[in-house]
Design a protein around this motif. Structure first.
Motif, PDB file in Angstrom:
ATOM      1  N   ILE A 178      -9.273  -1.237  -6.438  1.00  0.00           N
ATOM      2  CA  ILE A 178      -9.688  -0.158  -7.335  1.00  0.00           C
ATOM      3  C   ILE A 178      -8.583   0.878  -7.287  1.00  0.00           C
ATOM      4  N   GLY A 179      -7.714   0.875  -8.290  1.00  0.00           N
ATOM      5  CA  GLY A 179      -6.551   1.751  -8.231  1.00  0.00           C
ATOM      6  C   GLY A 179      -5.749   1.451  -6.973  1.00  0.00           C
ATOM      7  N   PRO A 180      -5.464   2.476  -6.142  1.00  0.00           N
ATOM      8  CA  PRO A 180      -4.711   2.243  -4.914  1.00  0.00           C
ATOM      9  C   PRO A 180      -5.565   1.745  -3.744  1.00  0.00           C
ATOM     10  N   LEU A 181      -6.882   1.675  -3.926  1.00  0.00           N
ATOM     11  CA  LEU A 181      -7.759   1.174  -2.870  1.00  0.00           C
ATOM     12  C   LEU A 181      -7.727  -0.349  -2.908  1.00  0.00           C
ATOM     13  N   ARG A 182      -7.352  -0.962  -1.792  1.00  0.00           N
ATOM     14  CA  ARG A 182      -7.202  -2.410  -1.758  1.00  0.00           C
ATOM     15  C   ARG A 182      -7.771  -2.966  -0.462  1.00  0.00           C
ATOM     16  N   GLY A 194      -6.023   9.902  -1.841  1.00  0.00           N
ATOM     17  CA  GLY A 194      -4.902  10.457  -1.100  1.00  0.00           C
ATOM     18  C   GLY A 194      -5.348  11.564  -0.176  1.00  0.00           C
ATOM     19  N   PRO A 195      -4.410  12.267   0.445  1.00  0.00           N
ATOM     20  CA  PRO A 195      -4.742  13.327   1.402  1.00  0.00           C
ATOM     21  C   PRO A 195      -5.646  14.391   0.803  1.00  0.00           C
ATOM     22  N   ILE A 196      -6.545  14.934   1.626  1.00  0.00           N
ATOM     23  CA  ILE A 196      -7.499  15.954   1.201  1.00  0.00           C
ATOM     24  C   ILE A 196      -6.993  17.331   1.609  1.00  0.00           C
ATOM     25  N   ALA A 197      -6.955  18.262   0.654  1.00  0.00           N
ATOM     26  CA  ALA A 197      -6.522  19.630   0.956  1.00  0.00           C
ATOM     27  C   ALA A 197      -7.582  20.328   1.808  1.00  0.00           C
ATOM     28  N   PRO A 198      -7.167  21.200   2.743  1.00  0.00           N
ATOM     29  CA  PRO A 198      -8.141  21.933   3.571  1.00  0.00           C
ATOM     30  C   PRO A 198      -9.098  22.749   2.713  1.00  0.00           C
ATOM     31  N   SER A 199     -10.341  22.845   3.132  1.00  0.00           N
ATOM     32  CA  SER A 199     -11.357  23.586   2.400  1.00  0.00           C
ATOM     33  C   SER A 199     -12.340  24.192   3.380  1.00  0.00           C
ATOM     34  N   GLU A 200     -12.927  25.328   2.992  1.00  0.00           N
ATOM     35  CA  GLU A 200     -13.929  25.966   3.841  1.00  0.00           C
ATOM     36  C   GLU A 200     -15.277  25.244   3.764  1.00  0.00           C
ATOM     37  N   ARG A 218       0.821  -1.192   0.000  1.00  0.00           N
ATOM     38  CA  ARG A 218       0.000   0.000   0.000  1.00  0.00           C
ATOM     39  C   ARG A 218       0.862   1.253   0.000  1.00  0.00           C
ATOM     40  N   SER A 219       0.532   2.197  -0.888  1.00  0.00           N
ATOM     41  CA  SER A 219       1.268   3.447  -1.000  1.00  0.00           C
ATOM     42  C   SER A 219       0.447   4.575  -0.402  1.00  0.00           C
ATOM     43  N   THR A 220       1.146   5.528   0.189  1.00  0.00           N
ATOM     44  CA  THR A 220       0.466   6.697   0.756  1.00  0.00           C
ATOM     45  C   THR A 220       0.404   7.849  -0.243  1.00  0.00           C
ATOM     46  N   ALA A 221       1.016   7.684  -1.422  1.00  0.00           N
ATOM     47  CA  ALA A 221       1.018   8.748  -2.418  1.00  0.00           C
ATOM     48  C   ALA A 221      -0.361   8.860  -3.065  1.00  0.00           C
ATOM     49  N   ALA A 222      -0.691  10.086  -3.530  1.00  0.00           N
ATOM     50  CA  ALA A 222      -1.962  10.296  -4.212  1.00  0.00           C
ATOM     51  C   ALA A 222      -1.942   9.588  -5.562  1.00  0.00           C
ATOM     52  N   ALA A 223      -3.084   9.067  -5.960  1.00  0.00           N
ATOM     53  CA  ALA A 223      -3.204   8.372  -7.240  1.00  0.00           C
ATOM     54  C   ALA A 223      -4.591   8.634  -7.805  1.00  0.00           C
TER      55      ALA A 223
END
Length: 314
Positions: free
Chosen positions: A133-137, A185-191, A56-61
């Motif tokens: 599904i892609g990086p989801l395993r 992958g990680p979610i950018a902060p949003s209002e 498992r990779s932590t990089a965005a894909a």
């Protein structure tokens, strides 16, 4: 608490697809007894299960997606050595595969009781060695076997199953409707975010309808908003009748009524929206008041931040 599941096999019995809802006709169900579900490993997704053959990779894909019927998301998935189409559905848990795929994989099934609001039906559960599904395993993963022939005919493509929260919840992801992709992958902060009211076994958020709070299941299947008639106690507008929209009720098909109402999600006003009222009462075990579907809501991008427990939109 009983586990809940949308019963896709009910689609086989339907004749007229709803124009208002692309998938509301499948109904809301309850998966058998809690003891049975627990022994099968159903329920909340666990990141510890998400390690198939590849590390498992932590990089965005990115995962390409296709949109059918204006709102249903279809992605490519890998089960064993099979590469196939799966509907992505945040309102399903556990995931589903077809009987044809189960037979091709020579999986040994176990008969289970599936309790829906239409009554009890018998279904099979099987264990997949790996679903990706892609990086989801997820490996291994226990799934339900259901007939999806009606959905396949409606969409015009072959399906391997329905990917639910047991695979989708293993990592945070964003659905980008404009670019037709899922970014894992990680979610950018949003209002524009709101905290999940609950995450297990389903996702729910608080929505304000004409100033009244309702807890809505976050569901990528339906078109827009639907509330059970016994969960929204006030409306100032007359209800309009939609003869082409319907929902499965206990032993019957019931039509949809709707009204226009101001809707807010978190601090963001979504403006006036059609809110459908299902002409049936929800069961006491159902701890949400209705469905927040994504179609016709004007969303261009949706994020599911499981690390911080946030649902975001643009």
């Amino acid at each position: 608490m009983k586990k809940m599941q949308f019963n896709y096999c009910d689609l086989e019995q339907r004749r007229r697809p709803s124009r208002l809802w692309a998938r509301i006709e499948v109904g809301v169900g309850l998966i058998g007894l809690l003891v049975t579900c627990g022994s099968l490993g159903f329920g909340a997704p666990s990141a510890k299960r998400a390690n198939c053959a590849a590390e498992r990779s932590t990089a965005a894909a990115e995962v390409p997606l296709r949109i059918y019927k204006d709102n249903l998301i279809v992605v490519r998935a890998t089960i064993g050595t099979k590469n196939l189409n799966m509907v992505l559905d945040t309102g399903t848990n556990p995931s589903i595969i077809t009987p044809e795929l189960s037979d091709r994989l020579k999986l040994a099934g176990k008969t289970e009781s599936l309790q829906t609001i239409n009554g009890t039906t018998r279904t099979q559960s099987v264990t997949l060695p790996c679903l990706q599904i892609g990086p989801l395993r997820a490996s291994p993963i226990r799934v339900i076997v259901q007939n999806l022939r009606f959905a396949e005919r409606s969409l015009g493509l072959s399906l391997g199953g329905v990917a639910g929260l047991d695979i989708l919840g293993t990592r945070s992801f964003t659905i980008d409707y404009r670019k037709k992709k899922i970014v894992v992958g990680p979610i950018a902060p949003s209002e524009k975010t709101v905290r999940f009211e609950k995450q297990e076994p389903f996702l729910a958020v608080k929505v304000m309808i004409e100033g009244h709070p309702v807890r809505m299941l976050v569901d990528s299947g339906p078109m827009g908003l639907m509330v059970y008639r016994n969960r929204l106690h006030t409306t100032q507008e007359p209800l309009r009748f939609d003869s082409d929209a319907w929902v499965a009720g206990p032993g019957r098909i019931t039509r949809i009524r709707w009204f226009r109402a101001s809707v807010s999600l978190g601090k963001d006003s979504l403006g006036a929206r059609n809110v459908a009222i299902a002409d049936l009462d929800s069961e006491p075990e159902i701890d949400f008041d209705g469905l927040l579907g994504f179609g016709n809501m004007g969303f261009h991008k949706l994020s599911f931040d499981f690390e911080n427990g946030l649902f975001g939109w643009e």
